[in-house]
Design an enzyme around this catalytic site. Sequence first.
Site, PDB file in Angstrom:
ATOM      1  N   TYR A  71      23.007 -19.181 -11.665  1.00 58.12           N
ATOM      2  CA  TYR A  71      23.368 -20.418 -10.983  1.00 58.12           C
ATOM      3  C   TYR A  71      22.830 -20.510  -9.559  1.00 58.12           C
ATOM      4  O   TYR A  71      22.390 -21.598  -9.143  1.00 58.12           O
ATOM      5  CB  TYR A  71      24.890 -20.621 -11.035  1.00 58.12           C
ATOM      6  CG  TYR A  71      25.351 -21.040 -12.418  1.00 58.12           C
ATOM      7  CD1 TYR A  71      25.361 -22.383 -12.782  1.00 58.12           C
ATOM      8  CD2 TYR A  71      25.722 -20.095 -13.361  1.00 58.12           C
ATOM      9  CE1 TYR A  71      25.759 -22.773 -14.047  1.00 58.12           C
ATOM     10  CE2 TYR A  71      26.116 -20.474 -14.635  1.00 58.12           C
ATOM     11  CZ  TYR A  71      26.127 -21.810 -14.976  1.00 58.12           C
ATOM     12  OH  TYR A  71      26.505 -22.192 -16.233  1.00 58.12           O
TER      13      TYR A  71
ATOM     14  N   HIS B 134      25.131 -22.453 -23.162  1.00 64.94           N
ATOM     15  CA  HIS B 134      24.763 -21.408 -22.207  1.00 64.94           C
ATOM     16  C   HIS B 134      25.165 -20.026 -22.715  1.00 64.94           C
ATOM     17  O   HIS B 134      24.395 -19.063 -22.615  1.00 64.94           O
ATOM     18  CB  HIS B 134      25.436 -21.670 -20.860  1.00 64.94           C
ATOM     19  CG  HIS B 134      24.781 -22.738 -20.048  1.00 64.94           C
ATOM     20  ND1 HIS B 134      25.209 -23.082 -18.784  1.00 64.94           N
ATOM     21  CD2 HIS B 134      23.723 -23.548 -20.311  1.00 64.94           C
ATOM     22  CE1 HIS B 134      24.443 -24.046 -18.302  1.00 64.94           C
ATOM     23  NE2 HIS B 134      23.538 -24.348 -19.208  1.00 64.94           N
TER      24      HIS B 134
ATOM     25  N   GLY C 265      21.097 -31.945 -40.130  1.00 65.56           N
ATOM     26  CA  GLY C 265      22.461 -32.011 -39.620  1.00 65.56           C
ATOM     27  C   GLY C 265      23.508 -31.700 -40.668  1.00 65.56           C
ATOM     28  O   GLY C 265      24.697 -31.570 -40.354  1.00 65.56           O
TER      29      GLY C 265
ATOM     30  N   GLU D 113      32.324 -20.163 -19.480  1.00 67.20           N
ATOM     31  CA  GLU D 113      31.435 -19.192 -20.129  1.00 67.20           C
ATOM     32  C   GLU D 113      32.036 -17.788 -20.116  1.00 67.20           C
ATOM     33  O   GLU D 113      31.919 -17.038 -21.103  1.00 67.20           O
ATOM     34  CB  GLU D 113      30.068 -19.218 -19.452  1.00 67.20           C
ATOM     35  CG  GLU D 113      29.284 -20.491 -19.751  1.00 67.20           C
ATOM     36  CD  GLU D 113      28.268 -20.855 -18.677  1.00 67.20           C
ATOM     37  OE1 GLU D 113      27.908 -19.964 -17.878  1.00 67.20           O
ATOM     38  OE2 GLU D 113      27.855 -22.033 -18.637  1.00 67.20           O
TER      39      GLU D 113
END
Length: 407
Positions: A98, A88, A287, A140
């Site tokens: 939110y 986020h 990866g 966050e």
Amino acid sequence: MLSDTSTATVRATLPAVGAAIGEITELFYGKLFAAHPDLLRDLFNRGNQAAGTQRQALAGSIAAFATHLLEHPDTRPDVMLSRIAHKHASLGVSPAHYPIVHEHLFAAIAEVLGDAVTPEVAEAWDEVYWLMANALIAIETRLYEGQEVLTGGTWREWEVVGRSEETADVASFLLRPLGGAAPQPFRAGQYVSVQVELADGARQIRQYSMVGAPDAAVRQISVKREHGGEETPAGEVSNHLHDHVGVGDRLRVSAPFGDLVLDEGALGATADGARQRPVLLASAGIGVTPMLSMLHELNAREHRAPVLVLHADRSPAEHALRADQTALAGKLTDGRVAYWYEEAAGEADRAGRADLTDLDVPAGTVAYLCGPLPFMRAVRGQLLAKGVPAADVHYEVFGPDLWLGAA
């Protein structure tokens, strides 16, 4: 964390919500994007939406969080929350998002479950949502503070100062902050978000691991062109970068985020090998990218404990950054490599898919995995069978984390 009343209600209704969660999340995204088309255009990954993987990841995270509240009421699933929060923050998500998500998610729940959503049920699941949302907002906020940026204000202009072709489908881009300022160091294994403007005006965002040393003056990302297939669309951003971005172009790049980072306890406070732990780096396909920055960091720390570097790919020609990976492993005091290829394996390589059966994994090893989900599940299972504790096996998923509910 969850009130006693809500705990009883969530426990009673979790089977019904879980059975309908796929339908709920599909309806939720439809409502969300109808009301806020800018979110699909400029924040959410349109490819993941088309493939349905984002819906699966959201469903898994909601179910996993609710289950954790019931089974472990005095703790939080911090590993899951941290992974979501890092993603986020790399996107610039803010607390204002939110309530928007809440509005459309609960409208979808009410529409799918109908009369089963009594005021008591709605209140209980509202409590679940805000426990999760407020935990993410708090994490966050700390992440933004750690990068010394305002909430959601993580974007900066960077210039492409170099480009090289690693394989037919992987290109590396060297990036420098506009104006010549030195980039802030990152933690080995972290990624940045890159935002590009596409032909239709959408500003799509993707995450790319940083490949070079954490203190390098120039950042490197290596991007695999996603061709797409019958069930997955071609990568909008990867194809744009491959086809349209070169030296002198500018990109919007986020601050570094990501929680797949080398454990300080494994690195040791000094270069005393007796205080360090063995490290295993296992990757497949693209990866490999976070493993390169980890290898740079292990060399910079003069890591003396054993380091086992594993990689699986379709063929040596498709193994991006193989020379760099091999060279960095070779500089370590006790570095070993093992490469598996499904096609054209050389004499020093191993044929087929990754198989750790005959590899010696030292006691105390801490492992880091990155690659397709089936690869990581297989390697994790083999490591557990060899006695590596589950807590010492860490992973990174490129794209929506479909392992959240089971990790």
